[in-house]
Design an enzyme around this catalytic site. Structure first.
Site, short mmCIF file in Angstrom:
data_model
loop_
_atom_site.label_atom_id
_atom_site.label_comp_id
_atom_site.label_asym_id
_atom_site.label_seq_id
_atom_site.Cartn_x
_atom_site.Cartn_y
_atom_site.Cartn_z
N SER A 194 41.75 39.54 33.19
CA SER A 194 42.80 38.70 33.77
C SER A 194 43.41 38.99 33.24
O SER A 194 43.90 40.08 32.70
CB SER A 194 42.09 38.06 34.46
OG SER A 194 43.21 36.83 35.44
N GLU A 320 37.58 39.25 44.47
CA GLU A 320 38.42 38.33 43.20
C GLU A 320 38.67 37.54 43.65
O GLU A 320 38.49 36.00 43.26
CB GLU A 320 39.29 39.87 43.11
CG GLU A 320 39.19 41.12 41.90
CD GLU A 320 38.31 40.31 40.83
OE1 GLU A 320 38.69 39.33 39.97
OE2 GLU A 320 38.48 41.72 40.31
N HIS A 381 36.51 36.79 40.71
CA HIS A 381 36.92 36.69 39.92
C HIS A 381 36.21 36.18 38.32
O HIS A 381 36.14 34.95 38.97
CB HIS A 381 38.46 35.80 40.01
CG HIS A 381 39.39 36.33 38.83
ND1 HIS A 381 39.77 37.19 38.63
CD2 HIS A 381 40.24 35.86 38.29
CE1 HIS A 381 40.68 37.26 37.74
NE2 HIS A 381 40.86 36.46 37.15
#
Length: 454
Positions: A194, A320, A381
């Site tokens: 990320s 995600e 995610h």
């Protein structure tokens, strides 16, 4: 402490005492820079003054000041552990056998995510001991300043991409010290997830750090997020100062350093609420174009050949954006769009460009979804993180791993660990060799060359 085996290593600031844990030796909470307090708050990182006695580094240092992560519903809650003093630390995990054979191991410097607003390299989520032992590599994690303390844009007081400057300082520390831990400073992969992936690419592309980077690992990078425009960053900084009650014409640096970290975080939270909009994933403060660490756009750096010759491993999770949308009915219709525009499209664009230039490129997609999934998270995610680090026990309340606990029988947990071993082995082999065994390198726009885990 009876029965615990220790190891002492010499660094350029003093000796440190780590602890042997299974197949690895862990050194946690090593200062790589002076504490960012007093006159050093909102200043670039400075060298640590050092210490004379052997410093015990069995436990991680404090996190940098931060509010709770907005991903707590996905990853699980954390008890706040931040302290501005002593927060700029690195953690080194080396294979136990490295101390015996003297061989220099490839190094992975891995950055945590958190939207440039939260996170800590010292959290047990990212403990690198098992990955180091599995892959026979040296793993480094570290803290960097986040939120207003890391990305407030006030260049006239020296505050500009301070979080990125912290990361560059870690790379310098690695170059100077990692050989003492059994690592090879000539073979360094920068990687992260990320915001940590975004940071890793910045480090690989920045001329100031480019030569320290051998390979690049990018997990779920929000590459659809453009760097912050300096004019927008200045506007947000001005709004922030107004929320803090810092009047125009005052000594801004002095006023900010007189406030408590809690006051700084509270105002940042209020600024975040003011700027929030459905579908807007950008925090109020994040890397600013033209400031240290980000002198040019990604496209300009690619055109200049900054990534040429550096093997790349890049990928995303399948779903995600559910981490940001699943718990809010107003946003659920944005899930697929945000997954593509914020994460997948940019990652594939980077992979296509790199592979088209004849560079070694690997692309993955992490597809594993929890056995119990009442929120419809799927492979969300952060889903791959416990699998990469084999830190499943650090996520006791995480929906990402639901359905594989003690009550689910051994089979589900065993399947998770087998998947984790496959994923971690592929990553470690890439760090060690720049290749990934029988995994075919990616070819531009070739979906069949994307390796799926799950």
């Amino acid at each position: 402490m009876t029965g615990i085996e220790h190891m002492v290593v010499e660094t350029d600031r003093g000796r440190v005492r780590g602890v042997v844990e299974g197949g690895a030796v862990s050194f946690r909470g090593i200062p790589y820079a002076a504490s960012p307090v007093g006159e050093l708050r909102f200043a670039p990182p400075r060298p640590h003054p050092g210490w004379t006695d052997v410093r015990d580094v069995a436990q991680a240092g404090p996190s940098v000041p931060q509010a709770a992560s907005r991903l707590e519903k996905v990853q699980g809650k954390r008890v706040p552990d931040w302290n501005e003093d002593g927060s700029l630390t690195a953690n080194v995990f080396a294979p136990r056998r490295a101390s015996a054979d003297g061989a220099a191991r490839p190094v992975l410097v891995w950055w945590h995510g958190g939207g440039f607003t939260s996170g800590s390299g010292g959290w047990d989520w990212y403990d690198g001991a098992r990955l180091a032992a599995l892959g026979d590599i040296v793993v480094v994690t570290a803290n960097y300043r986040v939120g207003p303390l890391g990305y407030l844009y006030l260049p006239h007081i020296g505050a500009a991409n301070l979080g990125a400057q912290d990361q560059a300082a870690v790379l310098r520390w690695v170059q100077d010290n990692i050989a003492s831990f059994g690592g090879d400073p000539r073979t360094v992969t920068v990687g992260g997830q990320s915001a940590g992936a975004y940071s890793s690419l910045m480090l690989a592309l920045d001329p100031a750090t480019n030569e320290s980077v051998t390979r690049v690992l990018l997990q779920s990078g929000p590459f659809g997020l453009r760097p912050q425009d300096p004019h927008q960053a200045a506007e947000n900084a001005a709004a922030y100062l107004r929320l803090l009650g810092v009047p125009d014409g005052t000594d801004t640096a002095k006023a900010l350093r007189a406030l408590s970290a809690e006051q700084l975080l509270d105002a940042y939270g209020r600024l975040s609420a003011q700027l929030a909009a459905p579908g807007n994933a950008a925090p109020p403060m994040y890397p600013v174009l033209g400031a240290p660490g980000l002198p040019r756009t990604r496209q300009q750096a690619f055109a200049a050949g900054a990534l040429e010759g550096k093997p790349l491993l890049i990928g995303t999770t399948r779903d995600e954006a559910t981490a940001f949308t699943a718990f809010d009915l107003r946003l659920q219709n944005l899930t697929a769009v945000q997954t593509d525009t914020l994460f997948r499209d940019g990652s594939l664009e980077i992979a296509d460009h790199h592979a088209a230039g004849g560079n070694t490129t690997y692309v993955y997609q992490f597809d594993h979804a929890p056995a119990e999934d009442p929120y419809g998270l799927g492979a969300t995610h952060c889903a791959e993180l416990p699998f990469l680090f084999n830190t499943f026990e650090a996520y006791p309340d995480s929906p990402v791993l639901a359905g594989a606990g003690a009550g689910a029988g051994a089979g589900a947990a065993d399947a998770q660990r087998a998947l984790g071993r496959a994923f971690a082995t592929a990553v470690a082999e890439f760090v060690a060799t720049g290749t990934a065994g029988d995994w075919l390198p990616y070819a531009p726009a070739t979906a069949a060359r994307i390796r799926h885990f799950g």
